[in-house]
Enzyme design. Sequence first.
Site, PDB file in Angstrom:
ATOM      1  N   ASP A 519       6.697 -10.463  -5.388  1.00  0.00           N
ATOM      2  CA  ASP A 519       5.775  -8.856  -5.173  1.00  0.00           C
ATOM      3  C   ASP A 519       4.160  -9.234  -5.850  1.00  0.00           C
ATOM      4  O   ASP A 519       4.224 -10.807  -6.697  1.00  0.00           O
ATOM      5  CB  ASP A 519       6.234  -7.923  -5.680  1.00  0.00           C
ATOM      6  CG  ASP A 519       5.156  -6.895  -5.392  1.00  0.00           C
ATOM      7  OD1 ASP A 519       4.763  -6.873  -4.452  1.00  0.00           O
ATOM      8  OD2 ASP A 519       5.286  -5.781  -6.137  1.00  0.00           O
ATOM      9  N   ASP A 595       3.646  -1.456   0.569  1.00  0.00           N
ATOM     10  CA  ASP A 595       3.718   0.113   0.521  1.00  0.00           C
ATOM     11  C   ASP A 595       3.524   0.891   1.446  1.00  0.00           C
ATOM     12  O   ASP A 595       2.062   1.455   0.824  1.00  0.00           O
ATOM     13  CB  ASP A 595       2.322  -0.259  -0.807  1.00  0.00           C
ATOM     14  CG  ASP A 595       2.796  -0.826  -2.229  1.00  0.00           C
ATOM     15  OD1 ASP A 595       4.146  -1.000  -2.121  1.00  0.00           O
ATOM     16  OD2 ASP A 595       2.798  -0.694  -2.345  1.00  0.00           O
TER      17      ASP A 595
HETATM   18  C1  NOJ Z   1       3.960  -3.292  -5.396  1.00  0.00           C
HETATM   19  C2  NOJ Z   1       5.483  -3.478  -4.097  1.00  0.00           C
HETATM   20  O1  NOJ Z   1       4.629  -3.937  -2.881  1.00  0.00           O
HETATM   21  C3  NOJ Z   1       6.269  -2.408  -4.641  1.00  0.00           C
HETATM   22  O2  NOJ Z   1       7.010  -2.466  -3.557  1.00  0.00           O
HETATM   23  C4  NOJ Z   1       7.175  -2.506  -5.506  1.00  0.00           C
HETATM   24  O3  NOJ Z   1       7.968  -1.555  -6.063  1.00  0.00           O
HETATM   25  C5  NOJ Z   1       6.144  -2.083  -6.874  1.00  0.00           C
HETATM   26  N1  NOJ Z   1       5.167  -3.249  -6.445  1.00  0.00           N
HETATM   27  C6  NOJ Z   1       6.859  -2.562  -7.983  1.00  0.00           C
HETATM   28  O4  NOJ Z   1       7.199  -3.790  -8.717  1.00  0.00           O
END
Ligand code: NOJ
Length: 921
Positions: A519, A595
């Site tokens: 990520d 997100d």
């Molecule tokens: C950003 C990511 O897009 C999300 O899916 C994740 O939960 C958070 N970072 C925390 O790692």
Amino acid sequence: MSRFFHLLNLIFILYILNIPPSENVDRNNFKTCEQSAFCRRQRKYKPDISPYEVDLRSMKTIRSGHLQFILHNTLKSPIKFQLDIFTLEHNSLRVKINEKNPIRKRYEVEHALVGEPKLVDVKLTNLDGKQVEGSFSKSAKFLLNAKPFRLDLFTNGIFVMSVNSKNMFNFEHYRTKPGTNESTGENNTEDNEDGMWEETFKTHQDSKPYGPSSIGVDVNFLNFENVYGIPEHADAFSLRSTHDTDPYRLFNLDIFEYDIQNPMALYGSVPYMLAHNEHATVGFFWLNAAEGWIDVNNDKLTVQGFFSTIASFFSTKPTADKNEVPQVSTHWMFESGIFDGFFFLGPTPRDIFKQYSVITGSVPLPPLWAIAYHQCRWNYNDEDDVRSVLNGFEKNVIPLDVIWLDIEHTHGKRYFTWDTQKFPNPEKLQDDIARYGRKLVTISDPHIKKDDAYQVYADAKALGYFVKTKDGADYEGSCWPGASMWLDYFNPDIFQWYSQRYSLENYKGSTGNLFIWNDMNEPSVFNGPEVTFPKDIIHYGGWEDRDVHNLYGMLQHMSTFQGLYNRSNGHIRPFILTRSFFAGSQRTAAVWTGDNAAQWSYLKIATPMLLSLSVTGFGFSGADVGGFFSNPDAKLLVRWYQAAAFQPFYREHAHIDTARREPWLFGPDNTRLIRKAIEQRYNYLPYWYTLFYKQEKQGIPPMLPLWANFPKDKNVFKTEDLFMVGNGLLVCPITEADTNQVSIYFPGENTIWYDTRTLIQYNGSETVLINVDMESIPVFQQGGVIIPKRLRRRRSSMLALHDPITLVVALDRNHEAKGELYMDDGYTYDYKHKRQMIYRRFIFRNNELHSKTLDFTGKFETDAWIERILIFGYPKNPKKVIINSGDKQAIPLHHYHAESQMLTIRRPGPLVASDWTLTIT
Ligand code: NOJ
């Protein structure tokens, strides 16, 4: 209604309801084209005549299929460019343009292509010394016009693409800074425009030591009205005109709370666009990893001058009164690198998928469990929490294959470590998870916490493995762990070293049952310009981030893949999910759309976003079920589960601040509905797995736009509220809260579509109002397609591996159908290296259903058998059904339901791996 009136209407409604228009993202953090100096310069470059000319006398044949020319800018005569044309197999053409003698080498993208493209012979005709025509491959032709430089492309004799027909080709050669010692003294004011030698955005200064280096070019799709691709954007599938907006941007960024329906950049970039009309599907891919912007405009080409001489090549004749044909004009602008364009000349959608996958590679067959259901959350807090979630699946009898751990499982965001208070015994946890064939995925981000006591940091620091500032110091920024540094995966030693962090020895507490999520790898730098690296930081080889930015995330996940691959000595298929990606990422990772939010509009946009990814090679992609930010109500959550059950990557995920939302927390009825949706996914897994196998072989993504199966049906060229899974299922996600009815257009002429729930039959080319309730979303099986399913309830996909198969035979108007089934062990490479696999073809014709092998070299031991055959659209109650398999004959029971025209054959019995014939009399 025009967009303008629609907008007015909306503003009025919001006004009377007193609701502010929702805008999540803080746009001030991200540049507009106007704020990006090279985009500003290129966007306004529109000369009446192009100053670029090809010197046809300079033509050299380097080898068969590779021609070389000199290209000049007549306004800057000393600067010469080299133009290379490569005629490639599969109706594809590559064209490279680079400076001939640059004062600094320009970056040429590495890592994206799957190998060296294969050349084919070209038949050349020199037309009057003004043009060169080349015919190659099956049905492809190019026409290179010398003065000015223009390149036209034809497929099957149809004129489809034209480069620089709008005179926007503009190559900024490297130059010395006016006023410096090395400057040639030509102190050209043109070389000193605002933003050429430095640029400031908010408080960030980009030092631009090498000055301007951008390239712009127009690529025009003649006789097309729809173009697709260039992910990642949260926008329409058929790309919108950017006439009144910014261009679509390609620059890997972490856009916090991204908005939908706009051309802003997102986490990944694939500079590949497709165009489709009823005559052809074509594509253009510019292999460039720098920041890019692309304008799209639907306009008309007036057929005059040169174009009138080739008007006979248009697929649609120009209208008599106006002498015009439609076209989509696109203007591509990249900050640095070279022009390295691939033109794919189709002409069918299947050809295009193949052509692009031959160049950048296809998605390899994932492990079976990876295409089943995943449960994720930021965060499952500790071992007890994980176990109680697993118990929840047990108690509620919901299948599950994978549980995920987000950043909080680590010791203070130090990847490859565990918070030992919360996860004191991770190996035991993984063994417990493995009990029902389930897996664990942990997160591993690219930022490395600056902490001498953290071994990964200390070693990387000592070895000099971090990305450097322009002054040669280790670049430091901030991310989840606070002060952090970033590994420079561009260096092959660092790539290797990072991959070794995943060995069981180095990654303490990991087992072979653990897989990885990469990520924040755009990379996300909380205090960096536009939340990422400054453009002037330096990577291996001396390249600035400016040149290679969009590759960073891909290199991280490629290295991770290598690590997981090596962990099993190349025996077990890795699984990696990445947020950031580039062309070629599909070879080693699945992607998700980052997100999103728990809103109906984000459920709706998931379909066009996933379609855009699918047609550009990313057939293994998904969106967070339920929406990442905020809390979905039960209805939205159920609808999301139902839609995503038919999308390639199926994972629920939620932000740390949201309420818990495991499937059983919304009351018994919603639990039942979610269970039903997930079960549906498991029922169709044999079909999905077969489609993924075909994707590896042929590049055809499992999730498809309707036009991929119905290329001549103009009514579906813009469709983005429906999609197909293979050619068998037509899926209609429900994306509004109170929907009782949807209007569905069934594609194709003479097709039949069977509602998979009611078996009601619908005709192709008709629009029908379909009633909808909460039980399921509308899904239709196409007549003519046979779909394999598994209907027994199991805890996980791996436990169902040898379960019997049900064949669903949906008859077309000729009472025929065909389909396929692929099977293997679901997790190793034995299907490849030892040919341990089964690939069968089923054909129903003349009242007989045959099962034959499609691959005589394959063999896989399984006692899976055919448990049931359902035939949709069978016209009458038959007298008898006989099945012959080898020298065995059986007469299975059958049942005919006249009203729904369904014939059920019970326990026909042959082994999946055997040849057999079913005869109905
Ligand atoms: C950003 C990511 O897009 C999300 O899916 C994740 O939960 C958070 N970072 C925390 O790692």
